[in-house]
Design a protein around this motif. Sequence first.
Motif, PDB file in Angstrom:
ATOM      1  N   ALA A  49      14.627 -11.809  25.581  1.00 30.85           N
ATOM      2  CA  ALA A  49      13.984 -13.265  25.528  1.00 30.85           C
ATOM      3  C   ALA A  49      12.462 -13.056  25.323  1.00 30.85           C
ATOM      4  O   ALA A  49      11.930 -11.858  25.404  1.00 30.85           O
ATOM      5  N   ALA A  50      12.037 -14.030  24.521  1.00 34.61           N
ATOM      6  CA  ALA A  50      10.339 -13.936  24.013  1.00 34.61           C
ATOM      7  C   ALA A  50       9.932 -15.164  24.807  1.00 34.61           C
ATOM      8  O   ALA A  50      10.471 -16.150  25.176  1.00 34.61           O
ATOM      9  N   TYR A  51       8.560 -14.777  25.119  1.00 34.85           N
ATOM     10  CA  TYR A  51       7.933 -15.797  25.883  1.00 34.85           C
ATOM     11  C   TYR A  51       6.501 -16.061  25.025  1.00 34.85           C
ATOM     12  O   TYR A  51       5.874 -15.182  24.437  1.00 34.85           O
ATOM     13  N   LEU A  52       5.897 -17.038  25.513  1.00 34.32           N
ATOM     14  CA  LEU A  52       4.696 -17.603  24.981  1.00 34.32           C
ATOM     15  C   LEU A  52       3.903 -18.736  25.599  1.00 34.32           C
ATOM     16  O   LEU A  52       4.667 -19.185  26.522  1.00 34.32           O
ATOM     17  N   THR A  53       2.955 -19.219  25.293  1.00 44.66           N
ATOM     18  CA  THR A  53       2.315 -20.240  25.876  1.00 44.66           C
ATOM     19  C   THR A  53       2.011 -21.227  24.905  1.00 44.66           C
ATOM     20  O   THR A  53       1.348 -20.997  23.861  1.00 44.66           O
ATOM     21  N   LEU A  54       2.293 -22.706  25.094  1.00 44.91           N
ATOM     22  CA  LEU A  54       2.166 -23.776  23.878  1.00 44.91           C
ATOM     23  C   LEU A  54       1.103 -24.618  24.587  1.00 44.91           C
ATOM     24  O   LEU A  54       1.403 -25.210  25.580  1.00 44.91           O
ATOM     25  N   THR A  55       0.006 -25.021  23.849  1.00 49.92           N
ATOM     26  CA  THR A  55      -0.725 -26.099  24.277  1.00 49.92           C
ATOM     27  C   THR A  55      -0.770 -26.989  23.218  1.00 49.92           C
ATOM     28  O   THR A  55      -1.286 -26.785  22.169  1.00 49.92           O
ATOM     29  N   ASN A  56      -0.507 -28.406  23.656  1.00 49.94           N
ATOM     30  CA  ASN A  56      -0.840 -29.699  22.912  1.00 49.94           C
ATOM     31  C   ASN A  56      -2.275 -30.182  22.876  1.00 49.94           C
ATOM     32  O   ASN A  56      -2.499 -30.742  24.044  1.00 49.94           O
ATOM     33  N   THR A  57      -3.242 -29.657  21.975  1.00 51.43           N
ATOM     34  CA  THR A  57      -4.736 -30.205  22.168  1.00 51.43           C
ATOM     35  C   THR A  57      -4.980 -31.484  21.483  1.00 51.43           C
ATOM     36  O   THR A  57      -5.979 -31.966  21.157  1.00 51.43           O
ATOM     37  N   ALA A  61       2.162 -36.700  21.505  1.00 51.26           N
ATOM     38  CA  ALA A  61       3.343 -35.736  21.811  1.00 51.26           C
ATOM     39  C   ALA A  61       4.001 -35.245  20.668  1.00 51.26           C
ATOM     40  O   ALA A  61       3.775 -35.430  19.657  1.00 51.26           O
ATOM     41  N   VAL A  62       4.279 -33.741  21.047  1.00 49.83           N
ATOM     42  CA  VAL A  62       4.986 -33.033  20.154  1.00 49.83           C
ATOM     43  C   VAL A  62       6.421 -32.652  20.694  1.00 49.83           C
ATOM     44  O   VAL A  62       6.375 -32.411  21.791  1.00 49.83           O
ATOM     45  N   VAL A  63       7.301 -32.350  19.894  1.00 50.89           N
ATOM     46  CA  VAL A  63       8.425 -32.008  20.464  1.00 50.89           C
ATOM     47  C   VAL A  63       9.164 -30.657  19.457  1.00 50.89           C
ATOM     48  O   VAL A  63       9.322 -30.604  18.465  1.00 50.89           O
ATOM     49  N   LEU A  64       9.124 -29.612  20.499  1.00 52.86           N
ATOM     50  CA  LEU A  64       9.766 -28.247  19.916  1.00 52.86           C
ATOM     51  C   LEU A  64      11.251 -28.371  19.880  1.00 52.86           C
ATOM     52  O   LEU A  64      11.859 -28.658  21.082  1.00 52.86           O
ATOM     53  N   GLU A  65      11.705 -28.280  18.968  1.00 49.63           N
ATOM     54  CA  GLU A  65      12.995 -28.801  18.731  1.00 49.63           C
ATOM     55  C   GLU A  65      14.076 -27.326  18.516  1.00 49.63           C
ATOM     56  O   GLU A  65      15.223 -27.371  18.941  1.00 49.63           O
ATOM     57  N   GLY A  66      13.472 -26.328  17.938  1.00 46.41           N
ATOM     58  CA  GLY A  66      14.100 -25.035  17.888  1.00 46.41           C
ATOM     59  C   GLY A  66      13.165 -23.934  17.443  1.00 46.41           C
ATOM     60  O   GLY A  66      12.161 -23.771  17.260  1.00 46.41           O
ATOM     61  N   PRO A 100       0.332 -34.760  25.267  1.00 45.56           N
ATOM     62  CA  PRO A 100      -1.206 -34.532  24.817  1.00 45.56           C
ATOM     63  C   PRO A 100      -1.927 -33.835  25.990  1.00 45.56           C
ATOM     64  O   PRO A 100      -1.753 -34.363  27.196  1.00 45.56           O
ATOM     65  N   GLY A 101      -2.635 -32.833  25.767  1.00 49.17           N
ATOM     66  CA  GLY A 101      -3.337 -32.114  26.705  1.00 49.17           C
ATOM     67  C   GLY A 101      -2.496 -31.156  27.378  1.00 49.17           C
ATOM     68  O   GLY A 101      -2.964 -30.313  28.355  1.00 49.17           O
ATOM     69  N   GLN A 102      -1.128 -31.140  27.076  1.00 50.79           N
ATOM     70  CA  GLN A 102      -0.279 -30.290  28.356  1.00 50.79           C
ATOM     71  C   GLN A 102      -0.145 -28.810  27.808  1.00 50.79           C
ATOM     72  O   GLN A 102       0.039 -28.676  26.432  1.00 50.79           O
ATOM     73  N   THR A 103       0.042 -27.890  28.627  1.00 55.83           N
ATOM     74  CA  THR A 103       0.093 -26.585  28.244  1.00 55.83           C
ATOM     75  C   THR A 103       1.701 -26.321  29.049  1.00 55.83           C
ATOM     76  O   THR A 103       2.047 -26.369  29.971  1.00 55.83           O
ATOM     77  N   VAL A 104       2.607 -25.539  28.133  1.00 53.10           N
ATOM     78  CA  VAL A 104       3.855 -25.287  28.606  1.00 53.10           C
ATOM     79  C   VAL A 104       3.908 -23.887  28.400  1.00 53.10           C
ATOM     80  O   VAL A 104       3.645 -23.232  27.511  1.00 53.10           O
ATOM     81  N   LYS A 105       4.074 -23.142  29.497  1.00 52.83           N
ATOM     82  CA  LYS A 105       4.289 -21.402  29.541  1.00 52.83           C
ATOM     83  C   LYS A 105       5.718 -20.982  29.528  1.00 52.83           C
ATOM     84  O   LYS A 105       6.390 -21.465  30.536  1.00 52.83           O
ATOM     85  N   PHE A 106       6.102 -20.590  28.605  1.00 53.46           N
ATOM     86  CA  PHE A 106       7.355 -19.859  28.346  1.00 53.46           C
ATOM     87  C   PHE A 106       7.241 -18.345  29.128  1.00 53.46           C
ATOM     88  O   PHE A 106       6.288 -17.467  28.767  1.00 53.46           O
ATOM     89  N   ALA A 107       7.856 -18.262  30.227  1.00 54.28           N
ATOM     90  CA  ALA A 107       7.717 -16.996  31.117  1.00 54.28           C
ATOM     91  C   ALA A 107       9.138 -16.812  31.789  1.00 54.28           C
ATOM     92  O   ALA A 107      10.046 -17.681  32.020  1.00 54.28           O
ATOM     93  N   PRO A 108       9.324 -15.558  32.552  1.00 54.76           N
ATOM     94  CA  PRO A 108      10.536 -15.275  33.144  1.00 54.76           C
ATOM     95  C   PRO A 108      10.799 -16.282  34.230  1.00 54.76           C
ATOM     96  O   PRO A 108       9.696 -16.543  35.068  1.00 54.76           O
TER      97      PRO A 108
END
Length: 166
Positions: A49-57, A61-66, A100-108
């Motif tokens: 698995a891979a992890y990262l943090t995404l922040t929409n500045t 809204a944006v949509v991560l599809e794949g 907008p303005g949201q941070t999504v953290k991909f983490a275990p």
Amino acid sequence: MTIKKFAWAALVVGVLGSNVAFAHDHGAVVEVSHPWARATPPVKPVHGAAYLTLTNTSDEAVVLEGVTTPVTDKASIHETQKVDGNMRMEKLKGGLEIEPGQTVKFAPGGYHVMLMDMDEPLVAGSHFPITLEFQGGLTEQVEIQVGDEPEMGGHSMGDHSKEHAH
């Protein structure tokens, strides 16, 4: 600190401390930070698995599809949830909307990029690219560093597994 440990620390700070951002003609911007993956055991089948943090500045809204990567043709966005008292991983359907303005953290224990049936194990100290695929045909390539979970501001990423709600 040995030279090897110092070099590893410098690499991690350089790679993980930098942010990647992209924009399109509507002004949406997503920053990508702290990309990492754990090393995997040298046994088949190889899953990771891979992890990262995404922040929409941006202000939309944006949509991560794949996601795609050369390490496997079976990469997808997953979410770990507790269902009837059991932890369960499921492929995310319909994409991941980031307000907008949201941070999504991909983490275990939360969102993650699932890497199934890789040909080779992920080796500590190595790196590999993934391409994030956003709605509207936007893509962003990110280098994932293989190693231990990075510390951020004295807190482990696992302490904040996700800030996104459906």
